[in-house]
Design an enzyme around this catalytic site. Structure first.
Site, mmCIF file in Angstrom:
data_model
loop_
_atom_site.group_PDB
_atom_site.id
_atom_site.type_symbol
_atom_site.label_atom_id
_atom_site.label_comp_id
_atom_site.label_asym_id
_atom_site.label_seq_id
_atom_site.Cartn_x
_atom_site.Cartn_y
_atom_site.Cartn_z
ATOM 1 N N LYS A 11 0.826 -1.214 0.000
ATOM 2 C CA LYS A 11 0.000 0.000 0.000
ATOM 3 C C LYS A 11 0.865 1.271 0.000
ATOM 4 C CE LYS A 11 -3.992 -2.291 2.090
ATOM 5 N NZ LYS A 11 -5.086 -2.189 3.120
ATOM 6 N N TYR A 51 -12.386 -1.860 -3.983
ATOM 7 C CA TYR A 51 -12.941 -2.056 -2.641
ATOM 8 C C TYR A 51 -14.461 -1.953 -2.622
ATOM 9 C CZ TYR A 51 -8.325 -2.108 -0.413
ATOM 10 O OH TYR A 51 -7.060 -2.449 0.001
ATOM 11 N N PHE A 59 -15.595 3.616 6.573
ATOM 12 C CA PHE A 59 -14.217 3.944 6.207
ATOM 13 C C PHE A 59 -13.978 3.974 4.696
ATOM 14 C CE2 PHE A 59 -14.348 -0.691 7.078
ATOM 15 C CZ PHE A 59 -13.840 -1.203 5.887
ATOM 16 N N ARG A 87 -2.413 -14.595 4.594
ATOM 17 C CA ARG A 87 -3.113 -13.839 5.644
ATOM 18 C C ARG A 87 -2.372 -13.993 6.984
ATOM 19 N NH1 ARG A 87 -7.382 -10.278 4.118
ATOM 20 N NH2 ARG A 87 -7.703 -10.264 6.366
ATOM 21 N N THR A 93 -5.869 -7.037 10.416
ATOM 22 C CA THR A 93 -6.150 -5.759 9.733
ATOM 23 C C THR A 93 -5.667 -4.584 10.564
ATOM 24 O OG1 THR A 93 -8.128 -6.802 8.800
ATOM 25 C CG2 THR A 93 -8.001 -4.387 8.701
ATOM 26 N N ARG A 104 2.274 -6.579 8.852
ATOM 27 C CA ARG A 104 1.551 -5.411 9.380
ATOM 28 C C ARG A 104 2.101 -4.968 10.731
ATOM 29 N NH1 ARG A 104 -4.480 -7.186 7.169
ATOM 30 N NH2 ARG A 104 -4.476 -5.840 5.323
ATOM 31 N N ASN A 114 -2.248 0.209 6.545
ATOM 32 C CA ASN A 114 -1.747 -1.019 7.162
ATOM 33 C C ASN A 114 -0.820 -1.823 6.246
ATOM 34 O OD1 ASN A 114 -3.711 -1.964 5.466
ATOM 35 N ND2 ASN A 114 -4.901 -3.037 7.021
ATOM 36 N N HIS A 117 -2.100 -5.526 1.408
ATOM 37 C CA HIS A 117 -3.378 -6.213 1.190
ATOM 38 C C HIS A 117 -3.125 -7.703 1.014
ATOM 39 C CE1 HIS A 117 -7.337 -7.076 -0.591
ATOM 40 N NE2 HIS A 117 -6.688 -7.812 -1.467
ATOM 41 N N GLU A 128 -9.115 -10.245 -8.009
ATOM 42 C CA GLU A 128 -8.197 -9.143 -7.717
ATOM 43 C C GLU A 128 -6.938 -9.213 -8.586
ATOM 44 O OE1 GLU A 128 -9.789 -8.756 -3.102
ATOM 45 O OE2 GLU A 128 -7.750 -9.485 -3.458
#
Ligand code: UDP
Ligand code: MG
Length: 139
Positions: A11, A51, A59, A87, A93, A104, A114, A117, A128
């Site tokens: 990100k 998203y 948010f 993950r 998150t 993260r 964060n 993704h 995606e």
């Protein structure tokens, strides 16, 4: 896409802070193979499309502004059990809840910024990945 692939993007905060290399190193060290990779920037509209599942969430607007605020590094990754294992590698998150040693925990600044993704299912990994790499050769 097979069950062995997942999709990720580094990100804007992590890219602008110069953490892309460290993050990719962690990803490869965890046994993932980079199938496709580029550096690009989303418009707010494209971020909104990516998203879209969150568009009713409070948010959403901030997230779309943040995700289009600078360059990102999207990637398709391959590994056995890729979605779940990735993950685990990135952590929760909210970095306040992320386990020690996760990407993260190490690099995220906030629940929004964060760092990275990770797809949440095989189906979304395919959607995606195609969102960024549909017309690109994958290795
Ligand atoms: N997000 C946020 N506030 C929240 C929850 C999520 O800004 O309260 C952002 C955050 O960047 C997160 C993204 O929205 O990574 C997508 O949320 P999701 O619940 O899908 O989390 P993820 O799957 O990325 O862990
Ligand atoms: Mg998610």
């Amino acid at each position: 896409m097979s069950t062995n692939k997942t999709f990720t993007m580094i990100k804007p905060d992590a890219v602008s802070d110069g953490h892309s290399g460290s993050i990719i190193k962690m990803i490869e060290a965890a046994g993932f193979r980079v199938v496709a990779l580029k550096k690009t920037q989303l418009t707010p509209e494209r971020a909104g499309e990516f998203y879209a599942v969150h568009k009713e969430r409070p948010f959403y607007n901030d997230l779309c502004a943040y995700m289009s605020s600078g360059p990102i590094v999207p990637m398709i990754l391959e590994k056995e059990n890729a979605v779940a294992d990735f993950r685990t590698l990135i952590g929760a998150t909210n970095p306040a809840n992320a386990d020690e040693g996760t990407i993260r925990k190490l690099f995220a600044k906030s629940i929004e910024a964060n760092a990275i993704h990770g797809s949440d299912s095989d189906e979304n990994a395919e959607i995606e990945g195609n969102f960024f790499f549909a017309h690109t050769e994958q290795f």
